[in-house]
Design an enzyme around this catalytic site. Structure first.
Site, PDB file in Angstrom:
ATOM      1  N   ASP A  45      -8.520   2.691  -3.752  1.00  0.00           N
ATOM      2  CA  ASP A  45      -8.111   3.291  -2.490  1.00  0.00           C
ATOM      3  C   ASP A  45      -8.086   4.818  -2.563  1.00  0.00           C
ATOM      4  OD1 ASP A  45      -7.072   3.099   0.266  1.00  0.00           O
ATOM      5  OD2 ASP A  45      -5.354   4.103  -0.636  1.00  0.00           O
ATOM      6  N   HIS A  98       1.582   5.094  -2.089  1.00  0.00           N
ATOM      7  CA  HIS A  98       1.160   6.108  -3.055  1.00  0.00           C
ATOM      8  C   HIS A  98       2.406   6.806  -3.599  1.00  0.00           C
ATOM      9  CE1 HIS A  98      -3.141   5.829  -1.980  1.00  0.00           C
ATOM     10  NE2 HIS A  98      -2.680   5.581  -0.765  1.00  0.00           N
ATOM     11  N   LEU A  99       2.653   6.648  -4.886  1.00  0.00           N
ATOM     12  CA  LEU A  99       3.831   7.249  -5.517  1.00  0.00           C
ATOM     13  C   LEU A  99       3.503   8.506  -6.309  1.00  0.00           C
ATOM     14  CD1 LEU A  99       5.784   4.043  -6.648  1.00  0.00           C
ATOM     15  CD2 LEU A  99       6.129   5.457  -4.595  1.00  0.00           C
ATOM     16  N   ARG A 100       2.218   8.801  -6.481  1.00  0.00           N
ATOM     17  CA  ARG A 100       1.711  10.064  -7.049  1.00  0.00           C
ATOM     18  C   ARG A 100       2.006  10.291  -8.530  1.00  0.00           C
ATOM     19  NH1 ARG A 100      -1.818  10.118  -3.204  1.00  0.00           N
ATOM     20  NH2 ARG A 100      -1.206  11.089  -1.238  1.00  0.00           N
ATOM     21  N   ASP A 158       0.663   2.708   3.734  1.00  0.00           N
ATOM     22  CA  ASP A 158      -0.224   3.768   3.230  1.00  0.00           C
ATOM     23  C   ASP A 158       0.554   5.073   3.100  1.00  0.00           C
ATOM     24  OD1 ASP A 158      -2.415   5.078   2.251  1.00  0.00           O
ATOM     25  OD2 ASP A 158      -3.528   5.124   4.129  1.00  0.00           O
ATOM     26  N   HIS A 195       2.348  14.450   0.354  1.00  0.00           N
ATOM     27  CA  HIS A 195       1.619  15.635  -0.079  1.00  0.00           C
ATOM     28  C   HIS A 195       2.573  16.816  -0.172  1.00  0.00           C
ATOM     29  CE1 HIS A 195      -2.404  13.981   0.015  1.00  0.00           C
ATOM     30  NE2 HIS A 195      -2.175  13.467   1.203  1.00  0.00           N
ATOM     31  N   HIS A 240       0.833  -1.206   0.000  1.00  0.00           N
ATOM     32  CA  HIS A 240       0.000   0.000   0.000  1.00  0.00           C
ATOM     33  C   HIS A 240       0.875   1.266   0.000  1.00  0.00           C
ATOM     34  CE1 HIS A 240      -4.053   1.737   1.574  1.00  0.00           C
ATOM     35  NE2 HIS A 240      -3.409   2.642   0.848  1.00  0.00           N
ATOM     36  N   ASN A 298      -4.597   5.824  -7.480  1.00  0.00           N
ATOM     37  CA  ASN A 298      -5.186   7.170  -7.527  1.00  0.00           C
ATOM     38  C   ASN A 298      -4.188   8.216  -8.013  1.00  0.00           C
ATOM     39  OD1 ASN A 298      -3.735   6.883  -5.131  1.00  0.00           O
ATOM     40  ND2 ASN A 298      -5.116   8.173  -3.935  1.00  0.00           N
ATOM     41  N   HIS A 305      -5.910  -0.654   5.318  1.00  0.00           N
ATOM     42  CA  HIS A 305      -5.777   0.176   6.534  1.00  0.00           C
ATOM     43  C   HIS A 305      -6.931   0.007   7.530  1.00  0.00           C
ATOM     44  CE1 HIS A 305      -8.272   2.588   3.923  1.00  0.00           C
ATOM     45  NE2 HIS A 305      -7.270   3.171   3.288  1.00  0.00           N
TER      46      HIS A 305
END
Length: 434
Positions: free
Chosen positions: A153, A61-63, A306, A310, A59, A93, A233
């Site tokens: 997710d 997030h590499l954006r 997770d 940002h 899980h 996402n 999560h």
């Protein structure tokens, strides 16, 4: 390729021994390792260190594509390597969303080019994460990225018919649907956990039942179609109970806990600092006790970071305007040590189970999550559990610095990471890739 002789290292809970890494595999263990090592091999002092199988995150997030200001595949996987990971699953996402074979192959290739760790894209369940119609699940599964995990997710697949169809579809290629369990009608405008703290500080609450209602529904759907379901999560005591009961009935459900949901509580929201704003929200001590017990007894299968980077402006603002999410790749192993190992709940073999073996099994990965044995790929993490470090957000290798652990003293440090025998981290620092 450089040959490495790691001397006097403990493999999980075992006695100190030697490891020889050559030609991408574990060539020898024990006295044979020293005997077979050539004069030109690089020696690594493993005294006091623990050798773990390379960590696997289900899980992350590499954006990229779309939010390269927050993270890229290159910066995110570099941070992963520093955290001891040799494989990560990149959530869908992005912008454009990873809902076609073309986009997942793009992310997969970016991971190969970066070279810090293997990147396995997660495919979206629905087109554009809109929850209206199924994405190209079969095409993504057959692509070069070989997608086996599908998730919206960040958004819940709230339509039960769509969720049922997804669970049915992935059976054809032994895939798994990973659900972000959040009933949208029960969480409209929610800012934090619903409870005493939210009432006292005046922030809209996110009730536990909003997670548990979806967990219960999807367990029933998974049982009905006999398919694999993964709960992302998991954060509440009620969800732990539901998963435990489902497993007792033989339903194919797995679950993950995040580092922040086993350490931090909703009391942190009293600061109104959106660094502690996350979805699902930080819960109560009662929930933490249930989640850590679930990890200890195997109800919860894995720890997933997770990791949610940002840009600074998305967190340096008032709470209501702040983005949900925290980074976690570089601190996950330390938090598992602090919460689970140092309290006696886990052995280091348990750590390998929840951070390597089981996430690799759930993701159906080849070459990862394997025991440290002769002939297996040399995906190895060396970890020093005896040191402590104070977390400095600006020293994180992630492009973003939204860590909730700023200024906190955590135990342990990854000293080296090897991806198929190639050092990606040595002496705690990334090794420049040629």
């Amino acid at each position: 390729m450089t040959t490495y002789l790691i001397e006097n290292v403990s493999i999980l809970d075992g006695k100190a021994t030697n490891l020889l890494l050559a030609d991408g595999v574990i060539r020898a263990i024990g006295p044979e390792a020293s005997a077979e090592a050539g004069e030109d091999c690089k020696r690594v002092d493993g005294t006091g260190l623990i050798a773990l199988p390379g960590l696997v995150d289900l899980h992350t997030h590499l954006r990229e594509p779309g939010r390269e200001d927050a993270e890229t595949v290159e910066t995110g996987t570099r941070a992963a390597a520093v955290g001891g990971f040799t494989a990560v699953h990149a959530m869908a996402n992005t912008n454009p969303v990873q809902d076609t074979a073309g986009v997942v192959e793009q992310v997969w290739r970016l991971g190969q080019d970066a070279g810090w760790c293997d990147v396995f894209p997660v495919g979206a369940v629905s087109v554009g994460l809109k929850g209206e119609r199924l994405a190209e699940l079969g095409a993504m599964a057959q692509s070069k990225a070989r997608v086996r995990v599908f998730s919206d997710d960040g958004m819940c697949v709230h339509d039960p018919v769509l969720m049922r169809r997804a669970l049915e579809y992935v059976k054809a290629f032994d895939g798994v649907v990973a659900q972000h369990a959040q009933e949208p009608r029960l969480t409209e405008g929610a800012q934090m956990n619903e409870g005493v703290v939210s009432a006292e500080i005046g922030l809209a609450g996110w009730p536990s039942v909003a997670e548990e209602a979806i967990v219960a529904r999807d367990i029933l759907l998974a049982e009905h179609v006999d398919s694999r379901l993964h709960i992302c999560h998991l954060s509440t005591a009620g969800s732990v109970r539901l998963v435990r009961e489902a497993k007792a009935r033989g339903i194919k459900v797995t679950a993950e806990a995040t580092p922040h949901h086993i350490l931090l509580t909703d009391e942190r929201a009293r600061s109104y600092d959106p660094i502690f704003k996350v979805n699902p929200p930080l819960r109560t001590h009662k929930d933490i006790d249930a989640v850590t017990q679930g990890l200890a007894d195997g109800t919860i299968d894995i720890v997933g970071t997770d990791h949610a980077p940002h840009a600074r402006e998305d967190k340096d603002c008032e709470w209501a305007a702040g983005a949900f999410g925290m980074i976690g790749l570089e601190t996950a192993l330390s938090i598992v040590q602090k919460v689970m190992v140092d309290t006696g709940r886990f052995t280091w073999s348990d750590v390998a189970r929840v951070l390597s073996y089981e996430p690799a099994r759930i993701g159906r990965l080849e070459g990862h999550g394997l025991p440290i044995e002769v002939g297996n790929p040399a995906n190895i993490t060396l970890y020093d559990p005896s040191v402590t470090r104070v977390i400095d957000p600006e020293a994180q290798y992630s492009r973003s610095h939204n860590t909730p652990y700023a200024g906190m003293e955590l135990p342990g440090r990854v000293t080296a990471t090897f991806l198929r025998g190639r050092a990606t981290v040595l002496d705690g620092e990334p090794v420049t890739q040629s």
